[in-house]
Design a protein around this motif. Structure first.
Motif, PDB file in Angstrom:
ATOM      1  N   GLY A   1     -38.117  32.871-155.979  1.00 61.27           N
ATOM      2  CA  GLY A   1     -36.815  32.235-155.783  1.00 61.27           C
ATOM      3  C   GLY A   1     -35.691  32.989-156.464  1.00 61.27           C
ATOM      4  N   ALA A   2     -35.781  34.330-156.464  1.00 62.32           N
ATOM      5  CA  ALA A   2     -34.774  35.158-157.148  1.00 62.32           C
ATOM      6  C   ALA A   2     -33.379  34.878-156.615  1.00 62.32           C
ATOM      7  N   VAL A   3     -32.416  34.836-157.514  1.00 60.62           N
ATOM      8  CA  VAL A   3     -31.028  34.657-157.135  1.00 60.62           C
ATOM      9  C   VAL A   3     -30.543  35.904-156.415  1.00 60.62           C
ATOM     10  N   VAL A   4     -29.638  35.740-155.449  1.00 59.40           N
ATOM     11  CA  VAL A   4     -29.135  36.850-154.644  1.00 59.40           C
ATOM     12  C   VAL A   4     -27.647  37.039-154.928  1.00 59.40           C
ATOM     13  N   MET A   5     -27.258  38.281-155.269  1.00 54.58           N
ATOM     14  CA  MET A   5     -25.865  38.617-155.585  1.00 54.58           C
ATOM     15  C   MET A   5     -25.200  39.256-154.372  1.00 54.58           C
ATOM     16  N   PHE A   6     -24.037  38.725-154.002  1.00 53.08           N
ATOM     17  CA  PHE A   6     -23.270  39.225-152.864  1.00 53.08           C
ATOM     18  C   PHE A   6     -21.817  39.440-153.264  1.00 53.08           C
ATOM     19  N   ASP A   7     -21.162  40.343-152.559  1.00 61.73           N
ATOM     20  CA  ASP A   7     -19.710  40.353-152.527  1.00 61.73           C
ATOM     21  C   ASP A   7     -19.296  39.401-151.404  1.00 61.73           C
ATOM     22  N   PRO A   8     -18.632  38.282-151.721  1.00 58.28           N
ATOM     23  CA  PRO A   8     -18.317  37.302-150.678  1.00 58.28           C
ATOM     24  C   PRO A   8     -17.457  37.873-149.557  1.00 58.28           C
TER      25      PRO A   8
ATOM     26  N   HIS B   1     -20.154  37.718-156.352  1.00 54.00           N
ATOM     27  CA  HIS B   1     -19.637  38.721-157.273  1.00 54.00           C
ATOM     28  C   HIS B   1     -18.465  39.405-156.567  1.00 54.00           C
ATOM     29  N   THR B   2     -17.274  38.940-156.866  1.00 53.98           N
ATOM     30  CA  THR B   2     -16.097  39.484-156.204  1.00 53.98           C
ATOM     31  C   THR B   2     -15.786  40.880-156.725  1.00 53.98           C
ATOM     32  N   PHE B   3     -15.547  41.800-155.815  1.00 53.23           N
ATOM     33  CA  PHE B   3     -15.290  43.185-156.189  1.00 53.23           C
ATOM     34  C   PHE B   3     -13.806  43.375-156.529  1.00 53.23           C
TER      35      PHE B   3
END
Length: 463
Positions: free
Chosen positions: A332-339, A359-361
Motif C-alpha cells: 500500500g505504498a503512498v504514490v507521489m505526483f505532481d498534480p 507534490h507541487t513543482f
C-alpha cells in the motif's frame, strides 16, 4: 570607548547577554570604526559569512547612532535592504534589541518601517531595493544590508545608484555596507571591488564561519550545498555557480544494487511518478527508507520506464494500472505526483484505494529536491541499481541557480532527467516532514482545474 560604541556594547542579545561580552574582535573593530566621533573613513564595507550577526550588528549601529547624536535632531537616516522581507528582519532586529535592553523602550519608538529617538526626533527609515524611487534622499546615516542578496536587475541597480549618488552631497554622511559575498559578475560584486580598491572605503572581511557555530553543522552545510553556494554563504567568497551538480565517484559509490528488491514487511515505501506523454519517459519508481536520522538510506527498489515510440504517445492507461499494482505489491505504498501532470489519474487511483500525495513543482520545492539529492549523493546515502540509465542521468545533471538560495537541476540538451525526478520525489517524501495534509480526497481532485568545520579565522581589514 565612545558614547555610541558604549551604547552598542550594552545592548542585550537574544541569548540574554550584552553585545560587548560576546562580540568578536572583528565586530568590535567594525563598530568602533563606523561609530567613531571623528572617523578616518566614512565609507565601510563589512564582508561576513552567514552567522556573523550582520543584520543584528547593522541594527545595533543604528541604535547607537540615534541615541548618541550621530544622527542630528529631527534628521533622518536610512537602512536599505533587498526587499520588504529583508527590511522586516532589520526592523525586527532593532525592535528585539530595544525590548530586551532596559531603558531603550522609552528612548526609542519602533514602528513598522521607522525607528525614532523620542528626545531628539532623529529617525531612521527602512527602505527596500524594490522601492519605486529613492532619488532626492539626503542623509548622514546609511546602512546597506546584504547587497549581494539584492536581485541583479535594472531596478536594483537604479536604486543603488539613486542612494549612492546622494552620499557625496553631505560631507558628514556615514555609509556601511554589510553583506555576504554573492555571485561574481553582477552589480554587487562591482560595488565590492570598488570598495576594495578605493582609498575612501574601509574594507573589513572575514572568510571563515563564526566560531560559535557548531563545526558539525558547517560540515553538514558543505555536503548539502553546491560548492559555490557553500563558499559564498559560509566562506564569504565571490564564487560562480558551477554547472555540474554531482561527481561521478560519489554516484558510483551509491550504485550497489544488482536488481529489483522485493517488498519486505516493516519497511516504509513510497512511489515517485514522473509522467510524460510524447517527448519524455514516464517513470514509476519504488523506494524505501532504511535507518533513521542523519545516517538513514534511501533505496531504489524497482523502476519501471515507459518510453514513447516514434509517432506514438505513452500509454497512460498502462502506466496507471502499473502504479496501482506497484502500490499494492509494496504494502500500500503512498504514490507521489505532481498534480499539474495527472490530477485525473490521481482521482481515479484514489477512488480505487491507492494512497495519493501531491507534490507541487514550485521553485522552492525544486530547490529543496535539488539540495536533498546533492546531500544524499555526497554522503553516499543512496542505494541505486548498477548499470541503470538513472546513473547516466545523474552524471549528466547540471545545476542552475535561480536566485539567492534557489537551485534547480536540469539535463543537458537532448538528455533526460525523468528517473532523477521520480527518485527525488521518493527521497523528499521519505525524508522530509509533510507540510500539509498527507492525502487529497477524490472529490477535491475531481473538481480541480489545471493550474493555468573548525578552521582558523581569516579576517582582514584594509585601510
Amino acid at each position: 570607548m565612545t558614547a555610541a560604541l558604549d551604547l552598542v556594547g550594552g545592548l542585550i542579545l537574544e541569548s540574554g547577554v550584552q553585545w560587548a561580552d560576546v562580540a568578536h574582535p572583528l565586530q568590535v573593530g567594525d563598530a568602533a570604526a563606523v561609530l567613531a566621533p571623528d572617523p578616518s573613513h566614512r565609507r565601510h564595507w563589512h564582508g561576513r559569512p552567514r552567522g556573523w550577526s550582520k543584520t543584528t550588528d547593522a541594527g545595533a549601529y543604528t541604535i547607537g547612532a540615534l541615541l548618541s547624536g550621530l544622527i542630528g535632531p529631527r534628521a533622518r537616516g536610512f537602512c536599505a535592504a533587498a526587499d520588504r522581507d529583508q527590511s522586516g528582519l532589520l526592523v525586527a532586529a532593532i525592535g528585539g534589541l530595544v525590548v530586551r535592553t532596559p531603558g531603550l523602550a522609552g528612548a526609542l519608538e519602533v514602528e513598522t518601517w521607522k525607528v525614532t529617538a523620542r528626545d531628539s526626533g532623529a529617525s531612521v527609515v527602512v527602505l527596500a531595493s524594490d522601492a519605486a524611487s529613492a532619488h532626492g534622499l539626503l542623509s548622514d546615516w546609511w546602512i546597506v544590508d546584504d547587497i549581494a542578496a539584492w536581485d541583479d536587475v535594472p531596478s536594483s541597480v537604479r536604486f543603488y545608484e539613486a542612494i549612492s549618488t546622494s552620499w557625496p552631497k553631505s560631507r558628514t554622511s556615514r555609509v556601511t555596507v554589510i553583506s555576504t559575498a554573492g555571485s561574481p559578475g553582477g552589480f554587487a560584486e562591482r560595488q565590492y571591488r570598488f570598495a576594495r580598491d578605493e582609498p575612501a572605503w574601509r574594507l573589513s572581511e572575514i572568510h571563515a564561519p563564526p566560531p560559535w557555530v557548531d563545526p558539525v553543522e558547517i560540515e553538514s552545510e558543505r555536503r548539502r550545498l553546491p560548492t559555490s553556494a557553500f563558499l559564498r554563504y559560509w566562506r564569504n567568497e565571490w564564487a560562480q555557480g558551477e554547472d555540474k551538480l554531482l561527481e561521478r565517484d560519489d554516484i558510483e559509490a551509491c550504485t550497489v544494487l544488482s536488481g529489483p528488491v522485493d517488498y519486505q514487511s516493516g519497511r516504509r515505501y513510497c512511489i515517485g511518478v514522473d509522467l510524460a506523454l510524447r517527448n519524455d519517459n514516464a517513470v514509476v519508481m519504488v523506494g524505501h527508507l532504511e535507518g533513521r536520522g542523519p545516517e538513514s538510506l534511501v533505496c531504489c527498489d524497482r523502476m519501471d520506464v515507459h518510453t514513447p515510440r516514434r509517432g506514438r504517445d505513452v500509454d497512460l492507461q498502462r502506466v496507471e494500472e502499473l502504479i496501482e499494482a506497484r502500490s499494492h505489491q509494496y504494502g500500500g505504498a503512498v504514490v507521489m505526483f505532481d498534480p499539474a501532470q495527472a490530477w485525473q489519474m490521481m482521482a481515479r487511483l484514489k477512488s480505487r484505494g491507492v494512497r495519493v500525495v501531491e507534490h507541487t513543482f514550485s521553485a522552492s520545492s525544486k530547490s529543496r529536491r535539488t539540495l536533498l539529492l546533492l546531500e544524499l549523493v555526497r554522503s553516499h546515502r543512496l542505494r541505486l541499481p548498477v548499470g541503470d540509465e538513472l546513473v547516466s542521468e545523474m552524471i549528466s545533471l547540471r545545476v542552475k541557480e535561480l536566485g539567492p538560495g534557489q537551485y534547480r537541476y536540469d539535463h543537458p540538451v537532448g538528455g533526460h532527467d525523468d528517473r532523477v525526478t521520480a527518485l527525488s520525489l521518493v527521497a523528499s517524501h521519505l525524508l522530509e516532514r509533510p507540510s500539509g495534509p498527507a492525502h487529497t480526497s477524490a472529490r477535491q481532485l475531481a473538481h480541480r482545474t489545471l493550474p493555468s568545520t573548525p578552521t582558523s579565522l581569516v579576517a582582514r581589514v584594509h585601510r
